[in-house]
Design a protein around this motif. Structure first.
Motif, mmCIF file in Angstrom:
data_model
loop_
_atom_site.group_PDB
_atom_site.id
_atom_site.type_symbol
_atom_site.label_atom_id
_atom_site.label_comp_id
_atom_site.label_asym_id
_atom_site.label_seq_id
_atom_site.Cartn_x
_atom_site.Cartn_y
_atom_site.Cartn_z
ATOM 1 N N LEU A 222 -26.749 35.848 -33.299
ATOM 2 C CA LEU A 222 -25.255 36.540 -32.459
ATOM 3 C C LEU A 222 -24.972 37.302 -33.830
ATOM 4 O O LEU A 222 -24.326 38.322 -34.345
ATOM 5 C CB LEU A 222 -24.077 35.633 -32.504
ATOM 6 C CG LEU A 222 -22.844 36.173 -32.116
ATOM 7 C CD1 LEU A 222 -23.359 38.104 -30.587
ATOM 8 C CD2 LEU A 222 -21.739 35.666 -31.153
ATOM 9 N N LEU A 223 -24.972 36.623 -35.904
ATOM 10 C CA LEU A 223 -23.928 36.897 -36.090
ATOM 11 C C LEU A 223 -25.488 38.222 -36.982
ATOM 12 O O LEU A 223 -24.619 39.496 -37.578
ATOM 13 C CB LEU A 223 -23.972 35.750 -37.563
ATOM 14 C CG LEU A 223 -23.264 36.306 -38.885
ATOM 15 C CD1 LEU A 223 -22.124 37.177 -39.197
ATOM 16 C CD2 LEU A 223 -23.337 35.724 -40.001
ATOM 17 N N ALA A 224 -26.790 37.610 -36.778
ATOM 18 C CA ALA A 224 -27.206 38.606 -37.699
ATOM 19 C C ALA A 224 -27.120 40.647 -36.275
ATOM 20 O O ALA A 224 -27.502 41.332 -36.798
ATOM 21 C CB ALA A 224 -28.892 37.596 -37.129
ATOM 22 N N LEU B 252 -26.343 45.657 -36.552
ATOM 23 C CA LEU B 252 -25.908 46.841 -35.897
ATOM 24 C C LEU B 252 -24.196 47.531 -36.888
ATOM 25 O O LEU B 252 -24.253 48.729 -36.521
ATOM 26 C CB LEU B 252 -24.888 46.371 -34.152
ATOM 27 C CG LEU B 252 -24.137 47.015 -33.372
ATOM 28 C CD1 LEU B 252 -25.329 48.030 -32.572
ATOM 29 C CD2 LEU B 252 -23.024 46.205 -32.282
ATOM 30 N N THR B 253 -23.629 46.923 -37.360
ATOM 31 C CA THR B 253 -22.426 47.857 -38.243
ATOM 32 C C THR B 253 -23.698 48.200 -38.992
ATOM 33 O O THR B 253 -22.499 48.897 -40.470
ATOM 34 C CB THR B 253 -21.436 46.299 -38.698
ATOM 35 O OG1 THR B 253 -22.482 45.794 -39.379
ATOM 36 C CG2 THR B 253 -20.634 46.055 -37.201
ATOM 37 N N GLY B 254 -24.366 48.171 -39.664
ATOM 38 C CA GLY B 254 -24.839 47.749 -41.227
ATOM 39 C C GLY B 254 -26.372 48.655 -41.398
ATOM 40 O O GLY B 254 -27.026 49.423 -41.807
ATOM 41 N N ARG C 44 -34.446 44.832 -41.599
ATOM 42 C CA ARG C 44 -35.523 43.726 -40.800
ATOM 43 C C ARG C 44 -35.692 42.506 -42.109
ATOM 44 O O ARG C 44 -35.823 41.634 -40.904
ATOM 45 C CB ARG C 44 -36.860 44.827 -41.959
ATOM 46 C CG ARG C 44 -37.393 45.435 -40.535
ATOM 47 C CD ARG C 44 -38.451 46.403 -41.191
ATOM 48 N NE ARG C 44 -39.008 47.323 -40.464
ATOM 49 C CZ ARG C 44 -40.035 48.154 -40.843
ATOM 50 N NH1 ARG C 44 -41.002 48.243 -42.029
ATOM 51 N NH2 ARG C 44 -41.053 48.998 -39.747
ATOM 52 N N TRP C 45 -34.257 42.819 -43.400
ATOM 53 C CA TRP C 45 -35.027 41.931 -44.357
ATOM 54 C C TRP C 45 -34.015 40.783 -43.630
ATOM 55 O O TRP C 45 -33.488 39.838 -43.357
ATOM 56 C CB TRP C 45 -33.840 41.832 -45.363
ATOM 57 C CG TRP C 45 -35.272 42.635 -46.544
ATOM 58 C CD1 TRP C 45 -35.771 43.949 -46.506
ATOM 59 C CD2 TRP C 45 -36.076 41.290 -46.573
ATOM 60 N NE1 TRP C 45 -36.573 43.260 -47.600
ATOM 61 C CE2 TRP C 45 -37.060 42.408 -47.681
ATOM 62 C CE3 TRP C 45 -35.905 39.749 -46.438
ATOM 63 C CZ2 TRP C 45 -38.122 41.287 -48.536
ATOM 64 C CZ3 TRP C 45 -36.928 39.356 -47.790
ATOM 65 C CH2 TRP C 45 -37.785 39.883 -48.734
ATOM 66 N N VAL C 46 -32.539 41.380 -42.793
ATOM 67 C CA VAL C 46 -31.230 40.084 -42.033
ATOM 68 C C VAL C 46 -31.756 39.573 -40.850
ATOM 69 O O VAL C 46 -31.680 38.858 -40.492
ATOM 70 C CB VAL C 46 -30.075 41.196 -41.904
ATOM 71 C CG1 VAL C 46 -29.349 40.702 -41.210
ATOM 72 C CG2 VAL C 46 -29.662 41.637 -42.909
#
Length: 510
Positions: A13-15, A20-22, A31-33
């Motif tokens: 959920l955090l990812a 989305l925000t970034g 991709r990294w996140v």
């Protein structure tokens, strides 16, 4: 366990929120996140399985509100295995998508992570209402993922998929309203206590409510006649999306297994809710799925029908209560999810090598490296058809042994064995078309550049069945232990409710 139990939900959920925000930071950032979050999810899942192997329940009360008043997450051997299975499937699918498929549309990574939120939440939740909530989360994400990449086939499949699942959600809500209105609770453990106390005058309505719930779960599991959407949707989805979707039908199977063993089996008037129709419908599902494998014109559609067959195999056994049947279902669920997920990726890898012929089951140009892809095809074909010595053989043996004392033994045995034979022959015919009969005078297509990430994702899932075979003793032993824990309803009730049930029963209005 502290707060570790909620990590498989909060982490993706955090990812998703960060992606989305970034999103303006570019695809590489997302991709990294997404990769790091999925890798961390895999690590957390391993720790949860290690904790569950002790045989104890872990209960997490969100907001410190005890069950049945608050939301609880429950970890046992089964839910831990399913969360780990999700991570084991998601990471290779994500690696494959990072090879280029994620760039063919917007918001792939937020949707991918939200899908994991819904799947993990469905496996961990301790009540039916939040099962509905997590179903909706995974469905909303799957709508976007199915349409990712665009095109007429995906648009048509998305429309059918959305309409059907909206109807399913309405039925789910209706079932929840009836169950809560009649029983005053939606917590699994609390329902197991309340159900035997239902007056005879109310039993027909309560049985109808649970029948609606079973229909919804059958829709999610793609059981005939509610499965026509599966080949259309899975065959149209991009390969990494279809690979992740391989576990969606297992969410329906899991919900049926959990509800039947914890809740329905605890009252006489609901204990036989699956008899005799479920076995009959499951056998028809196997038969029509097998016919679909023979009739399919594209390899990805063949794999979609194999997913449908796997659902029928498990649901043919789920109506036979007992440890042996539950253990067989758990083992086969692990096997079939990883193998069919890998098969979707392999179908796409083959399609990329055949130019305009793609994954159509027709003669085409010579594949660039038929040895590697052919070997991978041989592994997944042997595994999915249940031929020795790979994990599919052990899984089907366990399924057949679990129905040995059932009056439906003979029809189930005939369906399973006949399906295995036909699937093996169909996949051999497919291999002949794709690998052994190239059109020698047709110019070779412009092969796509080799992607390390795609190859890593593909090989990871192709290796799943051989690894399951090498560890079959440990995995089948774990499945047996998970089944024994699953059928012990009293232990589940005591772990979730503790000393609360007696007080709740006295205060419940009549």
């Amino acid at each position: 366990m502290s707060h570790a139990l909620i990590v498989p939900i909060l982490l993706p959920l955090l990812a998703a929120a960060i992606c989305l925000t970034g999103h303006r930071n570019g695809l590489t950032f997302q991709r990294w996140v997404s990769f790091l979050a999925t890798l961390a999810l895999l690590s957390a899942s391993v720790l949860l399985v290690a904790s569950a192997m002790r045989g104890e329940y872990s209960v997490y009360a969100i907001g410190d509100w005890p069950a049945p008043f608050g939301i609880v997450l429950v970890l046992d051997r089964l839910s831990a295995a399913m969360v780990l299975l999700t991570a084991l499937l998601a990471l290779p699918a994500l690696l494959y998508a990072m090879g280029g498929a994620d760039a063919k549309g917007q918001l792939f990574h937020p949707l991918f992570q939200l899908q994991l939120v819904g799947i993990n939440g469905a496996f961990l939740t301790g009540d039916i209402f939040n099962l509905f909530v997590f179903f909706e989360v995974l469905l909303l994400a799957s709508y976007g993922l199915l349409a990712h990449g665009g095109g007429f086939l995906r648009a048509r499949a998305s429309l059918v998929y959305v309409v059907l699942n909206v109807v399913g959600s309405m039925l789910f809500l209706a079932a929840l309203a009836l169950i809560y209105g009649m029983l005053g609770t939606l917590n699994f453990a609390d329902l197991a206590l309340v159900l035997p106390q239902v007056p005879e005058s109310d039993q027909a309505l309560v049985r109808t409510a649970f029948a609606l719930l079973v229909i919804v779960f059958a829709l999610k599991a793609a059981l005939i006649p509610l499965s026509f959407w599966l080949p259309l949707a899975y065959g149209a989805a991009m390969a990494p999306v279809a690979a992740l979707f391989a576990i969606l039908t297992k969410v329906g199977v899991y919900a049926l297994l959990r509800t039947s063993t914890i809740v329905l089996a605890n009252a006489e008037f609901t204990a036989n809710l699956f008899e005799p129709w479920l076995v009959q419908v499951a056998i028809v599902t196997i038969a029509l799925g097998t016919a679909g494998v023979l009739a399919a014109l594209r390899l990805s559609v063949v794999v979609a029908y194999l997913v449908m067959i796997s659902t029928g195999l498990m649901l043919a056994v789920i109506a036979v209560p007992g440890v042996a049947s539950a253990a067989a279902i758990i083992y086969y669920m692990l096997h079939s999810t990883l193998v069919t997920g890998g098969f979707f990726l392999l179908a796409d890898a083959i399609a990329n090598e055949r130019g305009e012929h793609a994954d159509k089951l027709e003669r085409g140009p010579q594949i660039r490296d038929p040895t590697i892809l052919g070997s991978a095809y041989l592994i997944v074909a042997v595994a999915v058809s249940g031929v020795p010595p790979l994990s599919g053989f052990l899984g089907k043996v366990m399924l057949l042994q679990s129905v040995s004392g059932s009056p439906w033994r003979l029809p189930v045995w005939i369906a399973v064995l006949a399906s295995s034979l036909v699937v093996a022959l169909a996949l051999a015919r497919t291999a002949s078309v794709l690998f052994w009969e190239p059109i020698t005078d047709e110019p070779r297509p412009a092969y796509p550049p080799t992607s390390v990430l795609r190859n890593l994702g593909l090989m990871a899932l192709v290796a799943a069945s051989p690894l399951l075979t090498l560890t079959s003793g440990s995995v089948s032993g774990y499945a047996r232990a998970a089944a024994e824990q699953l059928v012990d309803r009293q232990a589940y009730i005591e772990a979730v409710l503790g000393a609360a049930p007696r007080i709740i029963r006295e205060q419940r209005p009549r």
